[in-house]
Design an enzyme around this catalytic site. Structure first.
Site, PDB file in Angstrom:
ATOM      1  N   THR A   1      21.787  51.592  48.019  1.00  0.00           N
ATOM      2  CA  THR A   1      23.011  50.887  47.830  1.00  0.00           C
ATOM      3  C   THR A   1      24.207  51.781  47.388  1.00  0.00           C
ATOM      4  O   THR A   1      25.266  51.645  47.452  1.00  0.00           O
ATOM      5  CB  THR A   1      22.624  49.888  46.922  1.00  0.00           C
ATOM      6  OG1 THR A   1      21.682  48.981  47.389  1.00  0.00           O
ATOM      7  CG2 THR A   1      23.840  48.801  46.325  1.00  0.00           C
TER       8      THR A   1
ATOM      9  N   ILE B   1      34.342  52.279  42.606  1.00  0.00           N
ATOM     10  CA  ILE B   1      35.191  51.768  41.398  1.00  0.00           C
ATOM     11  C   ILE B   1      34.711  51.824  39.964  1.00  0.00           C
ATOM     12  O   ILE B   1      33.621  51.050  39.929  1.00  0.00           O
ATOM     13  CB  ILE B   1      35.894  50.416  41.716  1.00  0.00           C
ATOM     14  CG1 ILE B   1      36.488  50.473  43.241  1.00  0.00           C
ATOM     15  CG2 ILE B   1      36.659  49.984  40.732  1.00  0.00           C
ATOM     16  CD1 ILE B   1      36.765  49.023  43.797  1.00  0.00           C
TER      17      ILE B   1
ATOM     18  N   HIS C   1      35.165  49.679  37.141  1.00  0.00           N
ATOM     19  CA  HIS C   1      35.957  48.338  37.027  1.00  0.00           C
ATOM     20  C   HIS C   1      36.572  48.596  35.354  1.00  0.00           C
ATOM     21  O   HIS C   1      36.055  48.969  34.618  1.00  0.00           O
ATOM     22  CB  HIS C   1      35.195  47.007  37.259  1.00  0.00           C
ATOM     23  CG  HIS C   1      34.798  46.858  38.679  1.00  0.00           C
ATOM     24  ND1 HIS C   1      35.850  46.208  39.443  1.00  0.00           N
ATOM     25  CD2 HIS C   1      33.704  47.161  39.408  1.00  0.00           C
ATOM     26  CE1 HIS C   1      35.393  46.231  40.658  1.00  0.00           C
ATOM     27  NE2 HIS C   1      34.001  46.838  40.737  1.00  0.00           N
TER      28      HIS C   1
ATOM     29  N   LYS D   1      35.404  38.365  44.737  1.00  0.00           N
ATOM     30  CA  LYS D   1      36.373  39.455  44.306  1.00  0.00           C
ATOM     31  C   LYS D   1      37.284  39.711  45.313  1.00  0.00           C
ATOM     32  O   LYS D   1      38.505  40.042  45.079  1.00  0.00           O
ATOM     33  CB  LYS D   1      35.879  40.759  43.736  1.00  0.00           C
ATOM     34  CG  LYS D   1      35.503  40.615  42.146  1.00  0.00           C
ATOM     35  CD  LYS D   1      35.520  42.028  41.642  1.00  0.00           C
ATOM     36  CE  LYS D   1      34.104  42.929  41.937  1.00  0.00           C
ATOM     37  NZ  LYS D   1      33.047  42.692  40.903  1.00  0.00           N
TER      38      LYS D   1
END
Lengths: 123, 423, 514
Positions: free
Chosen positions: C80, C87, C89, C288
């Site tokens: 993954t 990013i 966050h 998102k």
């Protein structure tokens, strides 16, 4: 029995679809579909004795590349192309090689020689 | 070669057929300090892996294999005093034509060039450019990379292959793999016509019973580790695939041969004016770009179908670069060439009325029997045009004797009347 | 490393870890039965070498304990994490009252230090969440207050003028935007490699290319079966991502993990700089949405989609996904075109029930979950590692700092980021840095040799460490050269070099040679 064989002309981008008609004796009766003289000649040649250049590679020992490009010095009968390529797979040249250097004379009795397409330095 | 000089008359970026021909042109024009920089370990560019024949009929007057064509040019260069930096990479070119060259043998070197010829060639479009849906296994590569593996490094890309794209490289690789006893399932082409030369359709596909599927494309890729199968489907006239008619083909290799893109990283760094239709810089009739003293030739300017034309274009670029570097120059162009009906692109973009030029065109679509019209000053019968083959037009000064405008449009329009034997 | 504040949202049950010492156990469960295992009991075995596992392993190796990490793929970060957007966050997007909501802001604050310490790339570019109408503006205000309550600094609502001054290529239709200056971008695999390299330097035993096949309790220990090898340990950390359910099942725990696919599309460097900040649409309750991400490496990435899939190996991209991504991205930044796409890929997020992280001890003594880590998992990873360290300490492991901690290896050189004089100096000491191997991304032989020395064994390993093959020609030029360098360094034939491990062969041998 009349037999018609089809060819695609390689003379120009037009790519004429050529037809060659044969009589019972195997003699060409007519060539059709061509737009120029070159097309007619091509059809007859392709019909009677199709020939091709062979370009392939052979293994090369100690060269800057692992394979040496080679080609036949003349066109060979089309149906011998695969056989010649298979035969050439069993060869190994040794660097350095000069451009045009003879690899196989009269390959498989075709009358054509196989020569190096380039020079190749030793590693 | 171990050391580079500080100053050259002409520096050529790229040592393929374009770069080598440009070098010959520069030498002919009287430049005596000429440098070719190439990133490969030897001169010749992509020709060294194009082991098939069919090159050279126009330029050398005989049919040669790719390596022979390259060797001829190399041998011609060896007769002159010229510097060649192989295994070297041009990191940057400044506006004042200072090049930064990186190479393991010479380190980082700056060289000043009287004139520069860009001859970086092209790269292949990849799977990403057309976004084929599916997984990302190994076994998908461009036809050119496969060609390098097979013809130079001595490995096969797989055992059962599908080829996407009927450009010449794809066709040539279909035959090459077939000769190596790789099972070639077929060549799939999105367009309703083949993109390669008829000669290659016959000698690479028909000779080996490899089917060509037109108006068909790869719509899916399966396999989590190595490629296991691809899905192919016919497309409609808008190139939308009909997924209901998709079929699957078991294969371990997909060769992608979907076109070339001019390699213009350095052109971008130089801020050259670009032509979006060719993907290369805008050039004058001397093959000079929008920057003084920076010339370009070959596939970096526009994609050629024959290397012979690359050589001819590059000879001109090299000559003009040599003249520029030695303080001579030709009269400036005074006529712009504009693409009209059924003309996709034109190179060069401008010409001058005082001398002869060879202008190369690409058409948008196939057309049988047409007129090629150069404004109202000249027309020529064409028998057949296809997008895959460049059209060349010789523009002679006499065509322009009575022309006083500053732009000429080139059109290729249908020709109705019965024509005799054409050019 | 400081122990962060403890999670308030999860219950930490009392548990004791087994004792240290020599294990001498007979493994009854193995095929053939009765296989004996004798060896030093590991203190901790981390299962899974994604960014979470790597962060945990790295944190643990700073203590005087014996740690191993087992990864099924041939290199870390290949699951993954490799497909992550990169990013970090800002911290205001995640729902309050969740584990991930608590960890995101804590994680955000740790990345800058981590990047400085380990020397991987980190760029605080900030983010902008765009509202196109009044309803969306209300949502932005809600998000802003969530963020402020959480302590996220610098949040600010911008009107159209400010938006277009700061980001002229964002849609002129934008009514308002919430600016989160604390958002950043990293290169997620670079982070994984930096974390694991440091952990290995400090004594981590790294086992790659080998999946865990079973976990059996043996006395007060757990025995982790890695193929034929048995590793007895006092504690197992399940950071197995998509396969955390399988690992749980090995000890009799049910934890459903589903896969949610995200497709991402990478655009040509020509578009570099079209936006400076990461651009979010206004989130909906379920998503998102599709983002426009200026990656650390200067490319623009658009995506990800979010779609539950059944097959955990399904990394396929789809026509529908591409169409959706480009439509939504163009809404935010109209200058984006699908013609600029150079590559596409998909990743699978590990989704646990309630869409939240599952972090904590379980009813099996010594078995700790760090599972269900989906977005913002990269951001949270260092905070998750802190949590796990604290949990292990609770369980009775003596965590005294390692006295002879090695300082992190210098960041691998990136020639494309060097000035000319720096490059000249470098080349003076090692001329391989003047040998360009990947021309699109300007990667040299020196960098590739260094990546191989640091553990790259596959083409993807080289690619994700150095960017060779990631550019617009997608390896058309450098693939054969990278394979040659791997072949020389590992002394294996070219045809044994793979894209990313077993089964992913690139070329095969000619028959007459075999």
């Amino acid at each position: 029995m009349i037999e018609i064989t089809h060819y695609l002309c390689i003379g120009c981008p037009l790519g004429c679809r050529l037809e060659v008609e044969e009589d019972e004796m195997g003699a060409v009766v007519e060539v059709r579909g061509h737009s120029c003289r070159k097309g007619k000649d091509f059809a007859e040649r392709e019909h009677h004795d199709p020939r091709r250049m062979v370009t392939t590679t052979v293994a090369v020992h100690n060269g800057v590349w692992a394979r040496l490009p080679v080609h036949t010095t003349a066109e060979v009968p089309k149906d011998m192309v695969r056989e010649i390529v298979r035969y050439l797979r069993s060869l190994e040249a040794a660097a350095p090689v000069e451009r045009g250097q003879l690899m196989v004379a009269d390959v498989l009795g075709t009358g054509a020689d196989v020569v190096a397409s380039r020079g190749l330095d030793a590693e | 070669m171990t050391r580079l000089a500080i100053r050259y008359d002409v520096v050529i970026v790229g040592g393929g057929p374009g770069g080598m021909s440009a070098a010959i042109g520069a030498l002919e024009a009287g430049a005596d300090r000429v440098l070719i920089v190439d990133r490969e370990i030897e001169l010749g560019g992509i020709l060294n892996q194009c082991i098939h024949n069919g090159f050279g009929l126009h330029h050398f007057g005989e049919e040669l294999t790719g390596p022979e064509y390259a060797s001829r040019l190399i041998e011609e260069l060896l007769d002159h005093r010229i510097d060649v930096a192989t295994d070297s990479y041009v990191l940057d070119v400044d506006a004042d034509r200072t090049l930064t060259v990186a190479s393991p043998s010479t380190g980082i070197t700056r060289v000043q060039a009287g004139a520069v010829v860009l001859a970086m060639g092209a790269r292949e479009r990849t799977r990403g450019a057309i976004r084929i849906p599916g997984s990302r296994p190994s076994g998908i590569m461009t036809a050119g990379l496969a060609q390098k593996f097979v013809n130079q490094l001595g490995y096969l890309p797989g055992r059962r292959a599908v080829i996407l794209g009927s450009g010449d490289i794809g066709l040539i690789m279909a035959r090459r793999l077939a000769l190596e006893d790789v099972e070639v399932h077929g060549v799939y082409e999105l367009m309703p016509h083949a993109n390669g030369l008829t000669r290659n359709i016959v000698q690479c596909l028909h000779d080996f019973d490899i089917p060509l599927h037109l108006s068909t494309t790869v719509v899916g890729i399966e396999g989590s580790r190595r490629l296991e199968r691809v899905a192919v489907a016919p497309v409609d006239e808008n190139f939308e695939p009909d997924l209901a008619r998709a079929t699957e083909i078991e294969c371990d290799t997909l060769l992608v041969s979907i076109g070339l893109i001019p390699e213009n990283e350095l052109s971008a760094k130089l801020g050259l004016r670009m032509d979006p239709t060719t993907g290369g810089p805008v050039v004058s009739s001397t093959m000079e770009t929008s920057r003084d003293g920076v010339f370009a030739a070959g596939n970096v300017v526009h994609i050629h179908d024959l290397v012979d034309f690359v050589s001819q274009e590059a000879l001109l670029a090299g000559r003009c670069a040599g003249e520029f570097a030695t303080g001579r120059s030709r009269p400036a162009d005074n006529i712009r060439l504009l693409a009209g009906a059924n003309v996709a692109s034109i190179v060069p973009h401008t010409i001058s009325s005082d001398r002869e030029h060879v202008v190369y065109l690409r058409v948008r679509r196939s057309m049988e029997k047409s007129w090629l019209r150069l404004g109202e000053v000249y027309e020529k019968r064409l028998r057949y045009v296809v997008p895959a083959e460049m059209v060349s037009l010789k523009v002679r000064p006499r065509f322009l004797e009575n022309f006083h405008g500053d732009a000429l449009k080139i059109d290729i329009v249908p020709r109705e009347e019965p024509g005799g034997d054409d050019e | 490393m400081s122990r962060g504040s403890r999670l308030s949202t999860i219950e930490v049950g009392g548990f004791r870890l087994g004792r240290a010492g020599i294990a001498n156990v007979t493994c009854a469960t193995c095929a053939g039965g009765g296989e004996r295992y004798v060896g030093v009991v590991k203190d901790v075995v981390v299962i899974g070498g994604g960014v979470v596992g790597c962060a945990i392993a790295r944190a643990l190796t700073h203590y005087r304990i014996d740690v191993a990490l087992v990864e099924r793929e041939v290199e870390v970060g290949f699951g993954t994490s490799k497909a992550n957007s990169g990013i970090i966050h800002a911290g205001h997007h995640t729902t309050p009252g969740t584990v991930k909501g608590e960890l995101v802001w804590r994680g955000n604050q740790m990345w800058q230090d981590l990047a400085n310490e380990l020397g991987f790339g980190f760029f605080q570019n900030g983010d902008l969440t765009i509202a196109f109408d009044e309803d969306e503006l209300l949502t932005l205000e809600t998000i802003e207050s969530i963020g402020k309550e959480r302590g996220v600094t610098g949040l600010e609502l911008w009107g159209p003028d400010r938006i277009h001054r700061e980001e002229p290529n964002v849609s002129k239709e934008a009514l308002a935007a919430l600016h989160g200056p604390t958002a950043a971008v990293v290169n997620p695999y670079e982070a994984c490699f930096a974390l694991i390299d440091d952990a290995v330097d400090n004594g981590l035993q790294l086992l790659v290319g080998r999946p865990v096949t079973a976990i059996t309790p043996e006395g007060s220990h757990l025995v982790v079966h890695v193929g034929d090898e048995h590793i007895a340990t006092r504690c197992v950390i399940n950071a197995a991502g998509l396969y955390a359910d399988r690992v749980c099942r090995m000890v009799g725990i049910e934890l459903p993990i589903r896969a949610r696919k995200g497709e991402e599309y990478l655009l040509d460097k020509r578009l570099s700089g079209i936006v400076r900040r990461t651009i979010f649409p206004c989130p909906t309750p379920t998503s998102k949405g599709i983002l426009v991400i200026p990656t650390y490496d200067g490319t623009i990435m658009v995506g990800p989609t979010a779609e539950l899939v059944d097959d955990k190996e399904d990394l396929s991209t789809t026509s529908a996904g591409a169409a959706h991504v480009f439509e939504m991205a163009q809404r935010l930044v109209p200058g984006i075109s699908e013609r600029d796409c150079i590559a596409e890929f998909a990743g699978l997020r590990a989704v646990a029930p309630d869409d939240d992280f599952v972090i904590g001890a379980t009813r099996v003594p010594g078995f700790i979950n760090a599972a269900g880590v989906q977005s913002p998992g990269l951001t949270a990873a260092p905070a998750i590692a802190e949590e796990i360290v604290a949990l292990i300490a609770d369980g009775g492991l003596d965590l005294s700092p390692k006295p002879d901690l090695k300082s992190p290896a210098p960041r691998p050189v990136r020639v494309s980021e060097l000035g000319l004089s720096e490059l000249e100096q470098l080349v003076f000491s090692d001329n391989r840095y003047a040998h360009i191997v990947c021309r699109c991304e300007m990667v040299t032989e020196g960098e590739i040799a260094d990546a191989i020395e640091r553990g790259a064994r596959t083409l993807d390993g080289v690619k994700f460490r150095t960017r060779a093959g990631m550019g617009r020609c997608q390896g058309g030029f450098c693939t054969s050269r990278c394979m040659q360098l791997l072949s020389d360094a590992h002394d294996v034939p070219i045809h044994d070099i793979t894209k990313r491990g077993p089964g992913t062969w690139v070329v095969c041998e000619r028959e007459e040679r075999t």
